[in-house]
Design a protein around this motif. Structure first.
Motif, short mmCIF file in Angstrom:
data_model
loop_
_atom_site.label_atom_id
_atom_site.label_comp_id
_atom_site.label_asym_id
_atom_site.label_seq_id
_atom_site.Cartn_x
_atom_site.Cartn_y
_atom_site.Cartn_z
N LEU A 1 0.83 -1.21 0.00
CA LEU A 1 0.00 0.00 0.00
C LEU A 1 0.86 1.26 0.00
O LEU A 1 0.57 2.22 -0.71
N ALA A 2 1.93 1.25 0.79
CA ALA A 2 2.84 2.40 0.79
C ALA A 2 3.48 2.57 -0.58
O ALA A 2 3.62 3.69 -1.09
N HIS B 1 4.13 9.93 -7.08
CA HIS B 1 5.35 10.32 -7.79
C HIS B 1 5.07 10.51 -9.28
O HIS B 1 5.51 11.50 -9.88
N GLY B 2 4.37 9.58 -9.87
CA GLY B 2 4.04 9.71 -11.30
C GLY B 2 3.19 10.92 -11.59
O GLY B 2 3.39 11.62 -12.59
N TRP B 3 2.22 11.19 -10.73
CA TRP B 3 1.34 12.36 -10.92
C TRP B 3 2.13 13.66 -10.76
O TRP B 3 2.01 14.55 -11.60
N ALA B 4 2.95 13.77 -9.71
CA ALA B 4 3.70 15.01 -9.47
C ALA B 4 4.76 15.25 -10.54
O ALA B 4 4.96 16.39 -10.98
N MET B 5 5.43 14.20 -10.97
CA MET B 5 6.43 14.38 -12.02
C MET B 5 5.77 14.73 -13.34
O MET B 5 6.36 15.43 -14.16
N LEU C 1 8.44 11.81 -0.63
CA LEU C 1 7.22 11.01 -0.50
C LEU C 1 7.44 9.79 0.40
O LEU C 1 6.59 9.46 1.23
N THR C 2 8.58 9.12 0.26
CA THR C 2 8.83 7.96 1.12
C THR C 2 9.06 8.37 2.56
O THR C 2 8.67 7.65 3.48
N THR C 3 9.68 9.53 2.77
CA THR C 3 9.84 10.02 4.13
C THR C 3 8.49 10.33 4.75
O THR C 3 8.23 10.00 5.92
N ILE D 1 11.34 1.93 -1.95
CA ILE D 1 10.23 2.48 -2.73
C ILE D 1 10.72 3.68 -3.54
O ILE D 1 10.41 3.82 -4.72
N ALA D 2 11.49 4.55 -2.89
CA ALA D 2 12.02 5.73 -3.59
C ALA D 2 12.94 5.31 -4.73
O ALA D 2 12.89 5.88 -5.83
N LEU D 3 13.75 4.31 -4.48
CA LEU D 3 14.68 3.85 -5.51
C LEU D 3 13.94 3.28 -6.72
O LEU D 3 14.31 3.55 -7.87
#
Length: 177
Positions: free
Chosen positions: A31-32, A40-44, A67-69, A93-95
């Motif tokens: 879920l995370a 991430h996809g939306w913001a980028m 976002l992961t933080t 997740i960030a990677l």
């Protein structure tokens, strides 16, 4: 063999094996991952056209880390017992978001591809967590990361044997004189 696809899917292997010791942990990390991936996809998508390639990479790294933080802080505040064993894998997740952005996974409107990747990853996470949870009650090695690799290898070998047997039975051999 220099495929970004192999890199991206290889990065998904670490949380798949490490965080799937229980179905609840697997579901939580999935879920995370879904929330961070789609955010991430939306913001980028909002800033991608205005940035050069180098700026896009830096923005992707900063956004994925942020976002992961945030997800990690929310999990610490609301589900600390769930977060403790998964804290190591939240950074992955960030990677994976940065690797997906690098291979232009978010560039086009690929909603079916995004949903398929999220669904397959979730299915694998939860099913591997369930199997490891069942086996782990009698065999504690299954709950550790090496047990996850062994179980995943056995499942992949079984799938390969099943597909090979299925394709072999559908092909008719011609008799030789």
């Amino acid at each position: 063999m220099n495929k970004p696809w192999a890199l991206t899917h290889g990065l998904l292997l670490v949380p798949l094996v490490g965080a799937s010791a229980s179905p609840v942990g697997a579901l939580g990390l999935w879920l995370a991952w879904v929330v961070v991936l789609f955010s991430h996809g939306w913001a980028m998508g909002l800033v991608r056209q205005r940035l050069t390639a180098c700026q896009r990479l830096l923005a992707s790294i900063a956004l994925a880390a942020t976002l992961t933080t945030c997800i990690g802080l929310v999990a610490q505040a609301w589900a600390l017992e769930l977060y403790r064993p998964l804290s190591l894998y939240v950074g992955w997740i960030a990677l994976s978001c940065v690797a997906l952005e690098h291979e232009d996974f978010f560039v086009e409107s690929r909603w079916p591809g995004r949903l398929r990747l999220a669904g397959l990853f979730g299915l694998l996470m939860i099913s591997l967590g369930a199997v490891r949870g069942l086996i782990g009650s009698g065999l504690p090695l299954a709950l550790l990361a090496p047990g996850g690799f062994i179980l995943l290898g056995l499942l992949l070998a079984a799938r390969q044997a099943w597909t090979a047997a299925k394709s072999h039975s559908s092909v008719e051999e011609t008799p030789r004189p």
